[in-house]
Design an enzyme around this catalytic site. Structure first.
Site: not given
Length: 465
Positions: A237-239
């Site tokens: 994911s984005k993290r």
């Protein structure tokens, strides 16, 4: 047999890292065997598939360096073929029209959930042979007993009992075909020999195999790639970093580095870490892909990018760096200094963004002087250093690195100070900081006239000593 692979994204959003890895593995498999790669846009989701999303996919693949031998083909252009194939399947009893209403289906689903069981359609319409007059969906008549077997090139033999699979829908009530149906028709029509896709499609493969048989086509070889997870073993994911492939372009990563990095996600060739494209194509073997999930390691991507950036000839970096320089307003177009600037920054740069930022002193005078640099270096004989260098430079033509270095060394000895006490005040005046390539190279790349202007500006704006 000519190996034919395909990359078949759905244009419903960004081109993510997992999709890019799938595209790369299909490309490597096709190129390794001297085969062909087909691009197919699976745009059956009418609401979410947009021309803008298609362009994002095309731009991402172009940046990554994935070229195709055929396509792009669009499923939305093939409605007639799907309709004809569906009628053929209905006529031979491999598919049937189902008139069960959504309310009836939901009642079955709720009953299964109440009994803590898995919902499977009860096949109430399977033997009714309904015509097209009433509202209906079309379902695939799946085998009722036996075992579905996929001899996967990555995961090995995978079996599913047909009693775990229901008669799935191949056409919705509005007549539009579903993903699993279109895929079989397209892969058969396009003579695809190898399907390389994510392991989340493995259940779909068991659904699709009876359709291949009903249509009289031998199924392709399947390779279901494990997932790409973040460093914490959770879904990427984005993290964990940028989610979209094109975000990495914007962050200054090289496509060469991204290809190398993605290829190493779950595949290896001995202990080798860095590969040329020719080596990747020569060594790649789909059966050598690890069956375990791959881990996206941003530190590894950064390391790979640094190595690739330093290995390129400066002239090869120019076209990749130029857009970042122009975005910053630097007059870098057709700048003959640019290869030399790059050569002096390659060992200091992690990404193209990093390199572009470090190019600033070669295109603009410092607007201000870093307080920490002023505190550390603007003292003692610093003003005299700038004045002496200014006087010497006015008499020099042309300015060369050896001449500049010789004067700096002579001035260091004459003043009885260390080299940094001469070089750093000069660097502060030229760049506004205490960090740059070697001072002699920096002076020559900035040029005599601009250096004289910056020395005058520093003497005027820096505090008296």
């Amino acid at each position: 047999m000519t190996v034919r692979t395909r990359f078949a994204p759905s244009p419903t959003g960004m081109l993510h890292i997992g999709n890019a890895r799938t595209a790369l593995f299909n490309w490597l498999l096709a190129r390794h065997h001297g085969g062909q790669l087909v691009l197919r846009i699976e745009d059956t989701d009418r609401e979410r598939s947009t021309p803008e999303n298609v362009q994002i996919i095309l731009d991402g693949l172009k940046w990554l360096g994935i070229d195709f031998d055929e396509g792009p083909y669009y499923q939305s252009d093939r409605a007639g073929m799907y309709r004809d194939t569906m009628e053929k399947l209905i006529a031979q009893g491999a598919a049937y029209r189902c008139r069960c209403t959504p309310e009836e289906i939901e009642k079955q689903r709720a009953a299964a959930e109440a009994n803590k069981g898995k919902y499977l359609y009860d096949r109430a319409c399977r033997d009714k042979h309904y015509g097209p007059e009433q509202p209906h969906v079309v379902r695939c008549a799946m085998p009722i007993s036996g075992v579905s077997v996929v001899n996967d090139l990555i995961k090995g033999r995978v079996e599913v009992d047909y009693r775990e699979l229901d008669d799935w829908i191949i056409a919705r009530s509005d007549g539009t075909p579903t993903y699993n149906f279109c895929v079989v028709v397209d892969d058969s029509d396009m003579r695809i020999t190898h399907v390389v896709r994510g392991e989340d499609h493995l259940t779909n493969t068991h659904k699709q195999l009876p359709l291949y048989a009903a249509l009289g086509f031998a199924p392709p070889a399947f390779a279901h790639m494990p997932l790409t997870l973040g460093a914490d073993r959770s879904k990427l994911s984005k993290r964990h970093g940028a989610a979209s492939l094109l975000e990495y372009r914007q962050m200054g990563y090289l496509p060469q580095a991204m290809r190398n990095f993605l290829a190493r996600l779950g595949w290896s060739h001995g202990d080798q870490e860095l590969f040329t494209d020719e080596e990747l194509i020569r060594y790649f073997d789909i059966t050598g892909v690890n069956a375990s999930n791959a881990i996206f390691d941003l530190d590894k991507l950064n390391w790979t990018n640094e190595k690739k950036l330093r290995a390129l000839a400066p002239e090869e970096v120019v076209p990749q760096l130029l857009p970042f320089l122009l975005d910053r307003g630097f007059a870098a177009q057709n700048d003959p200094r640019l290869p030399r600037i790059i050569a002096n920054l390659q060992e200091r740069s992690h990404t193209l963004v990093d390199m572009a930022d470090q190019c600033a002193p070669f295109y603009q005078a410092p607007a201000a002087y870093a307080p920490e640099a002023v505190k550390k270096w603007w003292k003692g004989s610093a003003r005299e250093v700038l004045q002496r260098f200014q006087a010497w430079l006015a008499t020099v033509d042309p300015l060369t690195e050896p001449a500049a270095l010789q004067f700096i060394e002579n001035l260091t000895a004459e003043l009885g100070v260390k080299l940094g006490q001469v070089a750093q005040p000069l660097r502060l005046a030229l760049t506004g900081t205490s960090v740059s390539p070697p001072i002699d190279a920096t002076l020559v790349l900035i040029g005599k006239e601009e250096t004289l202007r910056r020395l005058e500006k520093a003497l005027r704006e820096l505090p008296p000593l």
